[in-house]
Design a protein around this motif. Structure first.
Motif, PDB file in Angstrom:
ATOM      1  N   LYS A 203       0.832  -1.209   0.000  1.00 36.47           N
ATOM      2  CA  LYS A 203       0.000   0.000   0.000  1.00 36.47           C
ATOM      3  C   LYS A 203       0.867   1.261   0.000  1.00 36.47           C
ATOM      4  CE  LYS A 203      -3.589   2.335   2.770  1.00 36.47           C
ATOM      5  NZ  LYS A 203      -2.838   3.569   3.050  1.00 36.47           N
ATOM      6  N   VAL A 204       1.897   1.273   0.858  1.00 38.48           N
ATOM      7  CA  VAL A 204       2.779   2.439   0.930  1.00 38.48           C
ATOM      8  C   VAL A 204       3.451   2.697  -0.416  1.00 38.48           C
ATOM      9  CG1 VAL A 204       4.973   3.251   1.897  1.00 38.48           C
ATOM     10  CG2 VAL A 204       3.205   2.361   3.417  1.00 38.48           C
ATOM     11  N   LEU A 205       3.957   1.642  -1.041  1.00 38.29           N
ATOM     12  CA  LEU A 205       4.642   1.811  -2.322  1.00 38.29           C
ATOM     13  C   LEU A 205       3.692   2.246  -3.432  1.00 38.29           C
ATOM     14  CD1 LEU A 205       7.272  -1.066  -2.595  1.00 38.29           C
ATOM     15  CD2 LEU A 205       7.681   1.386  -2.704  1.00 38.29           C
ATOM     16  N   ALA A 206       2.507   1.667  -3.462  1.00 36.06           N
ATOM     17  CA  ALA A 206       1.538   2.038  -4.500  1.00 36.06           C
ATOM     18  C   ALA A 206       1.201   3.524  -4.417  1.00 36.06           C
ATOM     19  CB  ALA A 206       0.277   1.190  -4.362  1.00 36.06           C
ATOM     20  N   GLU A 207       0.999   4.029  -3.202  1.00 35.41           N
ATOM     21  CA  GLU A 207       0.681   5.442  -3.030  1.00 35.41           C
ATOM     22  C   GLU A 207       1.895   6.315  -3.339  1.00 35.41           C
ATOM     23  OE1 GLU A 207      -0.854   5.836   0.909  1.00 35.41           O
ATOM     24  OE2 GLU A 207      -2.670   4.684   0.488  1.00 35.41           O
ATOM     25  N   TRP A 208       3.072   5.829  -2.981  1.00 38.61           N
ATOM     26  CA  TRP A 208       4.315   6.567  -3.241  1.00 38.61           C
ATOM     27  C   TRP A 208       4.514   6.736  -4.745  1.00 38.61           C
ATOM     28  CZ3 TRP A 208       8.629   5.561   0.811  1.00 38.61           C
ATOM     29  CH2 TRP A 208       9.609   6.533   0.725  1.00 38.61           C
ATOM     30  N   ILE A 209       4.315   5.653  -5.493  1.00 41.52           N
ATOM     31  CA  ILE A 209       4.474   5.708  -6.949  1.00 41.52           C
ATOM     32  C   ILE A 209       3.399   6.594  -7.581  1.00 41.52           C
ATOM     33  CG2 ILE A 209       4.373   4.326  -9.063  1.00 41.52           C
ATOM     34  CD1 ILE A 209       5.515   1.998  -7.362  1.00 41.52           C
ATOM     35  N   ARG A 210       2.174   6.465  -7.099  1.00 39.12           N
ATOM     36  CA  ARG A 210       1.066   7.248  -7.649  1.00 39.12           C
ATOM     37  C   ARG A 210       1.249   8.749  -7.409  1.00 39.12           C
ATOM     38  NH1 ARG A 210      -4.198   6.676  -4.266  1.00 39.12           N
ATOM     39  NH2 ARG A 210      -2.942   8.093  -2.996  1.00 39.12           N
ATOM     40  N   ASP A 211       1.660   9.124  -6.186  1.00 40.70           N
ATOM     41  CA  ASP A 211       1.708  10.534  -5.809  1.00 40.70           C
ATOM     42  C   ASP A 211       3.080  11.172  -6.025  1.00 40.70           C
ATOM     43  OD1 ASP A 211      -0.928  10.233  -4.972  1.00 40.70           O
ATOM     44  OD2 ASP A 211      -0.346   9.726  -2.917  1.00 40.70           O
ATOM     45  N   GLY A 212       4.109  10.354  -6.215  1.00 39.92           N
ATOM     46  CA  GLY A 212       5.443  10.911  -6.396  1.00 39.92           C
ATOM     47  C   GLY A 212       6.132  11.309  -5.116  1.00 39.92           C
ATOM     48  N   CYS A 213       5.533  10.994  -3.972  1.00 39.36           N
ATOM     49  CA  CYS A 213       6.146  11.269  -2.671  1.00 39.36           C
ATOM     50  C   CYS A 213       5.587  10.285  -1.655  1.00 39.36           C
ATOM     51  CB  CYS A 213       5.904  12.716  -2.225  1.00 39.36           C
ATOM     52  SG  CYS A 213       4.169  13.189  -2.112  1.00 39.36           S
ATOM     53  N   ALA A 214       6.243  10.181  -0.524  1.00 33.19           N
ATOM     54  CA  ALA A 214       5.824   9.226   0.496  1.00 33.19           C
ATOM     55  C   ALA A 214       4.432   9.574   1.024  1.00 33.19           C
ATOM     56  CB  ALA A 214       6.826   9.216   1.646  1.00 33.19           C
ATOM     57  N   PRO A 215       3.629   8.582   1.383  1.00 31.14           N
ATOM     58  CA  PRO A 215       2.297   8.860   1.922  1.00 31.14           C
ATOM     59  C   PRO A 215       2.394   9.628   3.239  1.00 31.14           C
ATOM     60  CG  PRO A 215       2.841   6.532   2.149  1.00 31.14           C
ATOM     61  CD  PRO A 215       3.892   7.136   1.283  1.00 31.14           C
ATOM     62  N   SER A 216       1.429  10.487   3.472  1.00 27.85           N
ATOM     63  CA  SER A 216       1.472  11.351   4.656  1.00 27.85           C
ATOM     64  C   SER A 216       0.916  10.691   5.902  1.00 27.85           C
ATOM     65  CB  SER A 216       0.682  12.638   4.376  1.00 27.85           C
ATOM     66  OG  SER A 216      -0.674  12.334   4.056  1.00 27.85           O
ATOM     67  N   ASP A 217       0.189   9.574   5.750  1.00 27.10           N
ATOM     68  CA  ASP A 217      -0.418   8.941   6.918  1.00 27.10           C
ATOM     69  C   ASP A 217       0.456   7.858   7.526  1.00 27.10           C
ATOM     70  OD1 ASP A 217      -0.708   7.334   4.702  1.00 27.10           O
ATOM     71  OD2 ASP A 217      -2.643   6.517   5.314  1.00 27.10           O
ATOM     72  N   VAL A 218       1.664   7.667   6.989  1.00 24.30           N
ATOM     73  CA  VAL A 218       2.595   6.670   7.503  1.00 24.30           C
ATOM     74  C   VAL A 218       3.966   7.319   7.652  1.00 24.30           C
ATOM     75  CG1 VAL A 218       3.730   4.453   7.075  1.00 24.30           C
ATOM     76  CG2 VAL A 218       1.354   4.790   6.355  1.00 24.30           C
ATOM     77  N   ASP A 219       4.599   7.156   8.809  1.00 27.15           N
ATOM     78  CA  ASP A 219       5.950   7.672   9.016  1.00 27.15           C
ATOM     79  C   ASP A 219       6.932   6.651   8.457  1.00 27.15           C
ATOM     80  OD1 ASP A 219       8.315   8.756   9.806  1.00 27.15           O
ATOM     81  OD2 ASP A 219       7.900   8.737  11.957  1.00 27.15           O
ATOM     82  N   VAL A 220       7.544   6.981   7.337  1.00 25.11           N
ATOM     83  CA  VAL A 220       8.442   6.040   6.657  1.00 25.11           C
ATOM     84  C   VAL A 220       9.916   6.290   6.990  1.00 25.11           C
ATOM     85  CG1 VAL A 220       6.826   5.739   4.758  1.00 25.11           C
ATOM     86  CG2 VAL A 220       8.629   7.465   4.569  1.00 25.11           C
TER      87      VAL A 220
END
Length: 526
Positions: A203-220
């Motif tokens: 999920k984190v990677l899919a959102e990262w690829i889609r948005d071009g940046c790390a997801p904001s709801d998860v501290d990576v």
């Protein structure tokens, strides 16, 4: 498949090809070459190569410091009492997990210090294979594990297995976009927790690829693939560190538990002087940095604890010295970048929430955000001239800060970025008497009206020229000195001699932490 995705199984990936489009400084993913002879065009690639991830990444210049280590488990013969619905039982004190397996029990073994396997590279043909077991080394662990489940002493052993499992230097997964190639993503180093975390990582990677940046709801922060530095990919480093990374799986994670391996490679120019002051050193992004000092003799931790440690009085004394008089901190580990060129101010201003391209000789505290407005770095930018800036960030953000700047560059930019972290020894002099001390060793006027807060200027100390920044992270009057490494011992000795009658005290990172907490200074991602 239901959404039209083509999945090709049994096709090895030989390489990830990259290209540079016009204006780019960093390369970006362009295609994947398979063992079938195909070249598949790709805008994005995710390296999920497990213990092969490092080798594949190296072909594209991507740092993924995974290293395989030996992992053992015993499978017993079947016996009627086993219920396949039993949960997994872990006993970290015995480095064992126990679960039902094939009508018997599996006893999975970890070690306090494991053994690396094939540092030169994992064979492409290796698949579901075994490693020759080291029975002598593992027998004490196996005996302890069998005592935890005594019935295993009565039933027969079906198989004692040794196979590889890969770990990153800090034992946490490597996830997200690489620092070296745009749109090259990584999901590796998950070792035993891959099954548990696979859904979340996906999920984190899919959102990262889609948005071009790390997801904001998860501290990576702790899993960000760009956190690693190049030297951690060295064969010797991986070989020496992986055993400890494996051992930490079941170790008790005390708050001050030190890293034991790969120590001593990065030291500030005043390291030996601090050894003479009985510093207790900790690993800080590979640097040897004092945590606290023992005034009476060698700094020794008698035992690790979650409570008040035996060395607390030393920490307390350092804290109070900084509040009431003056303290000296070795902060050489801080990340330092010289940003130079005609467009340097424009670049940094575009990246920063504050105006960092104002007056020369001014320090600006600022944040860097991503395209969605979420914080990705917390740092200071010092404008030394119209074409020369110094960016100072915490050690844990070294790679991320450098990567973020490089990603903003284009071939048309008149900007050069130089990592000067090791070029300068950084000594912080902090406390109410810090000005009085430094005024004794420089001819420059450090009074409030001539050298106010947030000022940065070159000053003389003895035979050296030093960049002096009036800034604080402890909430007191203080100065940060950036000293050319070749002059560091000379400057240090002058400061210590001049501060003798002012009760100058050496202070470590424990005191720094409590001082900044007391005054409400933030630490990024803490």
């Amino acid at each position: 498949r239901n959404l039209g995705v083509q999945i090709i199984e049994g096709a090895g990936v030989l390489d990830v090809r990259t290209t540079k489009t016009r204006g780019d400084v960093l390369p970006r993913v362009s295609s994947v070459t398979t063992a079938c002879g195909e070249s598949i065009k790709a805008n994005s690639v995710v390296n999920c190569g497990g213990m092969w991830a490092r080798q594949l990444g190296e072909k594209s210049g991507v740092v993924i410091p995974n290293q395989a280590a030996e992992h053992y488990y015993l499978i017993t013969e079947s016996f009627k009492e086993v219920d396949p619905s039993w949960p997994v039982v872990e006993d970290s004190s015995k480095c064992v997990y126990i679960r039902p397996e094939g009508g018997g029990l599996m006893l999975g073994l970890f070690e306090t210090m494991g053994a690396s396997w094939n540092e030169t590279g994992i064979p492409d043909s290796f698949s579901f294979g075994e490693i020759n077991a080291d029975f002598d080394r593992m027998m004490p662990y196996l005996e302890e594990a069998m005592l935890r489940a005594p019935i295993t002493l009565e039933v027969g052993a079906k198989h004692f297995f040794c196979g590889p499992e890969s770990f990153t230097p800090d034992g946490s997964p490597s996830v997200g976009e690489s620092a070296e190639v745009k749109n090259y993503y990584v999901a590796a180093g998950l070792n035993s927790i891959g099954i548990l975390t696979g859904g979340g990582i996906g999920k984190v990677l899919a959102e990262w690829i889609r948005d071009g940046c790390a997801p904001s709801d998860v501290d990576v922060t702790a899993i960000d693939a760009s956190r690693f530095q190049n030297y951690q990919n060295n064969r010797q480093y991986r070989a020496d560190r992986v055993g400890e990374a494996l051992g930490n799986t079941y170790a008790t994670h005390y708050p001050d538990k030190p890293v034991k391996t790969c120590r001593g490679a990065r030291r500030s120019a005043i390291h030996e002087r601090l050894v003479g002051r009985n510093a207790y050193f900790r690993d800080v992004s590979g640097w040897e940095s004092p945590s606290w000092y023992c005034p009476e003799g060698p700094a020794v931790v008698e035992r690790q604890s979650f409570g008040r440690a035996s060395w607390f009085p030393h920490w307390e004394a350092e804290h109070l010295a900084c509040r009431n008089s003056v303290a000296l901190f070795d902060m050489t580990f801080m990340s330092k970048f010289a940003v130079m060129g005609r467009d340097a101010g424009k670049l940094l201003n575009r990246m920063s929430t504050a105006n960092v391209d104002g007056d020369c000789g001014l320090i600006t505290y600022t944040q860097w955000l991503n395209e969605r407005g979420h914080m990705e770095a917390d740092l200071t930018v010092t404008k030394l001239s119209d074409e020369y800036f110094l960016v100072i960030a915490t050690d844990t953000q070294h790679s991320q800060v450098l990567t973020k700047m490089r990603r903003q560059l284009s071939e048309d930019s008149n900007v050069s970025i130089l990592d000067v972290t090791g070029t300068y020894c950084q000594i912080n002099v902090q406390g109410p008497k810090s000005r009085e001390l430094l005024q004794r060793v420089t001819t420059c006027d450090l009074a409030d009206d001539t050298f106010p807060f947030r000022t940065a200027a070159e000053i003389d100390i003895g035979y050296a020229r030093v960049l002096c920044a009036r800034i604080t992270y402890v909430g007191e009057l203080g100065y940060e000195l950036f000293i050319p490494s070749e002059n560091a011992l000379h400057v240090y000795d002058m400061i210590v001699q001049a501060g003798a009658d002012l009760d100058l005290k050496h202070a470590g990172l424990r005191a720094l932490g409590s001082l900044r907490l007391e005054k409400g200074y933030r630490d990024y991602h803490v």
